[in-house]
Design a protein around this motif. Structure first.
Motif, PDB file in Angstrom:
ATOM      1  N   GLN A 227      74.356 142.622  30.849  1.00 54.98           N
ATOM      2  CA  GLN A 227      74.353 141.165  30.649  1.00 54.98           C
ATOM      3  C   GLN A 227      73.053 140.758  30.598  1.00 54.98           C
ATOM      4  OE1 GLN A 227      76.548 138.961  29.345  1.00 54.98           O
ATOM      5  NE2 GLN A 227      75.251 137.050  29.622  1.00 54.98           N
ATOM      6  N   TYR A 228      72.015 141.103  31.517  1.00 49.73           N
ATOM      7  CA  TYR A 228      70.600 140.820  31.658  1.00 49.73           C
ATOM      8  C   TYR A 228      70.102 141.461  30.601  1.00 49.73           C
ATOM      9  CZ  TYR A 228      65.822 141.484  32.838  1.00 49.73           C
ATOM     10  OH  TYR A 228      64.424 141.249  32.895  1.00 49.73           O
ATOM     11  N   TRP A 229      70.155 142.618  30.003  1.00 50.06           N
ATOM     12  CA  TRP A 229      69.456 143.073  28.715  1.00 50.06           C
ATOM     13  C   TRP A 229      69.933 142.673  27.621  1.00 50.06           C
ATOM     14  CZ3 TRP A 229      65.105 145.399  29.461  1.00 50.06           C
ATOM     15  CH2 TRP A 229      64.991 146.019  30.576  1.00 50.06           C
ATOM     16  N   ARG A 230      71.126 141.990  27.431  1.00 53.35           N
ATOM     17  CA  ARG A 230      71.668 141.471  26.224  1.00 53.35           C
ATOM     18  C   ARG A 230      71.053 139.919  26.215  1.00 53.35           C
ATOM     19  NH1 ARG A 230      76.863 143.717  27.376  1.00 53.35           N
ATOM     20  NH2 ARG A 230      77.412 141.758  28.684  1.00 53.35           N
ATOM     21  N   LEU A 231      70.901 139.238  27.465  1.00 55.15           N
ATOM     22  CA  LEU A 231      70.204 138.177  27.345  1.00 55.15           C
ATOM     23  C   LEU A 231      68.631 138.058  27.039  1.00 55.15           C
ATOM     24  CD1 LEU A 231      71.774 136.270  30.600  1.00 55.15           C
ATOM     25  CD2 LEU A 231      72.157 135.429  27.982  1.00 55.15           C
ATOM     26  N   LEU A 232      67.951 139.161  27.471  1.00 55.46           N
ATOM     27  CA  LEU A 232      66.539 139.273  27.248  1.00 55.46           C
ATOM     28  C   LEU A 232      66.477 139.841  25.805  1.00 55.46           C
ATOM     29  CD1 LEU A 232      63.854 139.460  28.567  1.00 55.46           C
ATOM     30  CD2 LEU A 232      64.289 141.893  28.665  1.00 55.46           C
ATOM     31  N   GLU A 233      67.386 140.470  25.302  1.00 55.35           N
ATOM     32  CA  GLU A 233      67.073 140.833  23.778  1.00 55.35           C
ATOM     33  C   GLU A 233      67.232 139.549  22.864  1.00 55.35           C
ATOM     34  OE1 GLU A 233      66.238 142.865  20.594  1.00 55.35           O
ATOM     35  OE2 GLU A 233      66.075 143.686  22.271  1.00 55.35           O
ATOM     36  N   ASP A 234      68.363 138.737  23.247  1.00 56.81           N
ATOM     37  CA  ASP A 234      68.689 137.386  22.449  1.00 56.81           C
ATOM     38  C   ASP A 234      67.514 136.653  22.908  1.00 56.81           C
ATOM     39  OD1 ASP A 234      70.225 135.495  21.346  1.00 56.81           O
ATOM     40  OD2 ASP A 234      70.446 134.629  22.970  1.00 56.81           O
ATOM     41  N   LEU A 235      66.788 136.614  23.782  1.00 54.06           N
ATOM     42  CA  LEU A 235      65.620 135.539  24.293  1.00 54.06           C
ATOM     43  C   LEU A 235      64.554 135.980  23.286  1.00 54.06           C
ATOM     44  CD1 LEU A 235      64.126 133.534  25.690  1.00 54.06           C
ATOM     45  CD2 LEU A 235      63.344 135.087  27.345  1.00 54.06           C
TER      46      LEU A 235
END
Length: 157
Positions: A33-41
């Motif tokens: 979830q952290y990496w998905r959120l970071l990529e979205d950011l």
């Protein structure tokens, strides 16, 4: 031991192993979830930078405005009534980039120009520019596989 199993109790070692396994699963889920959120950011920040010409900080905005002013480019789209930011190195925003006679990167969408004559389009919402790949030079490594019969070099002695 058999009394504990009959009562539905789990031995302490099994309980610790089960909790450890579940903690590892939860850790992996949070990490994904952290990496998905970071990529979205990152994607959102890139889009913001493209739209606004800077990364969002006041000093970056001021520097971008000074750079556009030095280059002689306007701070808003050259189209009358449009307050959008122009594309980099252009006088027009993305919506109106087709009105710029000097640009060669974009062309009318074929779906939005049914007559194909390049004339006026009735509904401006349907008219959106698409990247024109015909005029763009391809890098050499991409052009290697395009020509099935490359010319052969002949030498005469």
């Amino acid at each position: 031991g058999s009394d504990a199993a009959a009562a539905g109790m789990v031995p302490q070692e099994d309980l610790i192993r089960r909790r450890l396994r579940r903690m590892k699963e939860l850790h992996a889920l949070y990490k994904d979830q952290y990496w998905r959120l970071l990529e979205d950011l990152r994607r959102r920040h890139y889009r913001y930078t493209l739209r606004n010409g800077h990364g969002g900080r006041k000093d970056e905005a001021a520097a971008a405005a000074q750079e556009r002013d030095r280059a002689g480019l306007p701070l808003t789209c050259a189209c009358a009534g449009c307050e959008a930011k122009p594309m980099p190195l252009s006088h027009h925003c993305f919506t109106h980039i087709l009105l710029d006679p000097q640009q060669v990167l974009y062309m009318k969408n074929k779906d939005s120009d049914p007559a194909g004559d390049g004339g006026a389009i009735e509904d401006e919402e349907d008219a959106f520019p698409v990247l024109c790949t015909e005029d763009l030079p391809l890098p050499l490594d991409l052009t290697d596989g395009l020509n099935p019969d490359p010319p052969t070099l002949t030498t005469t002695l």
